[in-house]
Design a protein around this motif. Structure first.
Motif, PDB file in Angstrom:
ATOM      1  N   SER A   1      -0.477   4.336 -16.545  1.00 37.76           N
ATOM      2  CA  SER A   1       0.661   3.421 -16.377  1.00 37.76           C
ATOM      3  C   SER A   1       0.238   1.960 -16.443  1.00 37.76           C
ATOM      4  N   GLU A   2      -1.027   1.658 -16.113  1.00 40.00           N
ATOM      5  CA  GLU A   2      -1.486   0.264 -16.138  1.00 40.00           C
ATOM      6  C   GLU A   2      -1.459  -0.325 -17.548  1.00 40.00           C
TER       7      GLU A   2
ATOM      8  N   VAL B   1       1.847  -2.178 -18.259  1.00 46.17           N
ATOM      9  CA  VAL B   1       2.283  -3.193 -17.298  1.00 46.17           C
ATOM     10  C   VAL B   1       2.682  -4.483 -18.005  1.00 46.17           C
TER      11      VAL B   1
ATOM     12  N   GLN C   1       3.994   3.323  -4.232  1.00 44.15           N
ATOM     13  CA  GLN C   1       3.855   2.394  -5.349  1.00 44.15           C
ATOM     14  C   GLN C   1       3.506   0.993  -4.833  1.00 44.15           C
TER      15      GLN C   1
ATOM     16  N   LEU D   1       1.360  -1.641  -7.284  1.00 45.14           N
ATOM     17  CA  LEU D   1       1.086  -2.633  -8.323  1.00 45.14           C
ATOM     18  C   LEU D   1       2.354  -3.204  -8.927  1.00 45.14           C
ATOM     19  N   TRP D   2       3.253  -2.337  -9.421  1.00 43.82           N
ATOM     20  CA  TRP D   2       4.449  -2.837 -10.079  1.00 43.82           C
ATOM     21  C   TRP D   2       5.387  -3.573  -9.113  1.00 43.82           C
TER      22      TRP D   2
END
Length: 304
Positions: free
Chosen positions: A147-148, A151, A236, A238-239
């Motif tokens: 997923s990174e 981003v 969660q 990071l996002w």
């Protein structure tokens, strides 16, 4: 007399046939079974130790005074119990607002992923259309992409839409459901084909087939997917950290960072207290639904 001798010889032959040679007991499978059982219990104990020690350390640190956290040698139990860390954790930052935000984000993400996962899995498992296998390969490929990697592109898109620092800006980019599609599709394929055909012969259309036939017998799998999704989305970081600029939409994980850096010095007591409060809701839900989760992950077909 001859009859008695014959009976005696028969008993002797039977006894000889059932007599075990010396040392046979030691070669029985009971010995290896006991070793395997002991090895299994040892593995479980090691796993519990690896998982439990950090949790125990977090709990004990949340009940220590600031000066007691940095003692040398380290003390596992608080010299003096200091529950004020919990009050400080909920007053130094808007903790309950962070909790509300986490609940909103997690609820809508779980709802979206369940709906999208069920519909996409139903289409790929039950319906017939050209390119179905190709679509499924694309879905499987999405599982292999970290997923990174997305981003930067997601950030640019959300910023262009004006969704930064909004709930939809956090929720929509995380609503991809490749794992749920894969899991639920495999479950639908494991169901007896005759069940689907019988429902169609009774006049069930696509919506009725899904809602009245497939979903009621798929609840364990759906619960398992729901619990996995809930834990993932609750954690969660990071996002939401990139999207949330204020406490109005920031979840608990971002709030913990703000608590840690609130006065420029890491006061780990309140941080650990907030961590304990963050873990409790998910832990309670997991304990309540673990039986259904295990059943959903291990049951491959309808029996009976």
């Amino acid at each position: 007399m001859a009859t008695s001798h014959a009976a005696q010889r028969t008993r002797d032959a039977g006894t000889a046939g059932t007599t075990r040679p010396a040392g046979a007991a030691s070669r029985s499978p009971e010995g290896p079974s006991r070793w395997r059982l002991a090895a299994g219990y040892l593995g479980i104990a090691l796993v519990l130790l690896i998982i439990g020690v950090p949790l125990f350390w977090i709990l004990m640190t949340s009940l220590k005074h600031r000066a007691d956290i940095y003692t040398d040698p380290v003390s596992w139990l608080p010299p003096t119990w200091y529950p004020e860390n919990y009050r400080e954790a909920t007053t130094r930052v808007p903790f309950w607002r962070y909790l509300r935000n986490s609940a909103i984000i997690t609820f809508f993400l779980c709802l979206l992923k369940i709906v999208l996962g069920v519909l996409s899995a139903y289409a790929l498992a039950i319906l017939r259309f050209p390119g179905r296998n190709l679509v499924f390969l694309v879905v499987i490929s999405a599982l292999m992409v970290p997923s990174e990697i997305t981003v930067i592109s997601n950030y640019a898109l959300v910023n262009a839409l004006g969704w930064r620092n909004t709930f939809q800006g956090i929720i929509v980019p995380l609503a991809g459901v490749a794992f749920g599609t894969f899991l639920i599709r495999n479950h639908f394929l494991s169901l007896p084909h005759e069940l689907v055909e019988a429902a169609r012969m009774d006049g069930a259309g696509p919506i009725r087939l899904l809602t009245r036939v497939l979903l009621p017998i798929s609840m364990p799998t759906l619960v398992a997917f729901s619990v996995i999704t809930l834990v993932n989305e609750w954690n969660q970081y990071l996002w939401p950290f990139l999207m949330a600029d204020t406490a109005e939409v920031a979840p608990l994980q971002v709030g913990l960072t703000m608590l840690q850096n609130n006065d420029g010095v890491s006061n780990w007591g309140p941080v650990m207290a907030a961590t304990v409060l963050t873990i409790i809701p998910v832990l309670l839900i997991f304990l309540a639904l673990q039986k259904y989760m295990i059943k959903g992950l291990t049951t491959g077909a309808v029996k009976g």
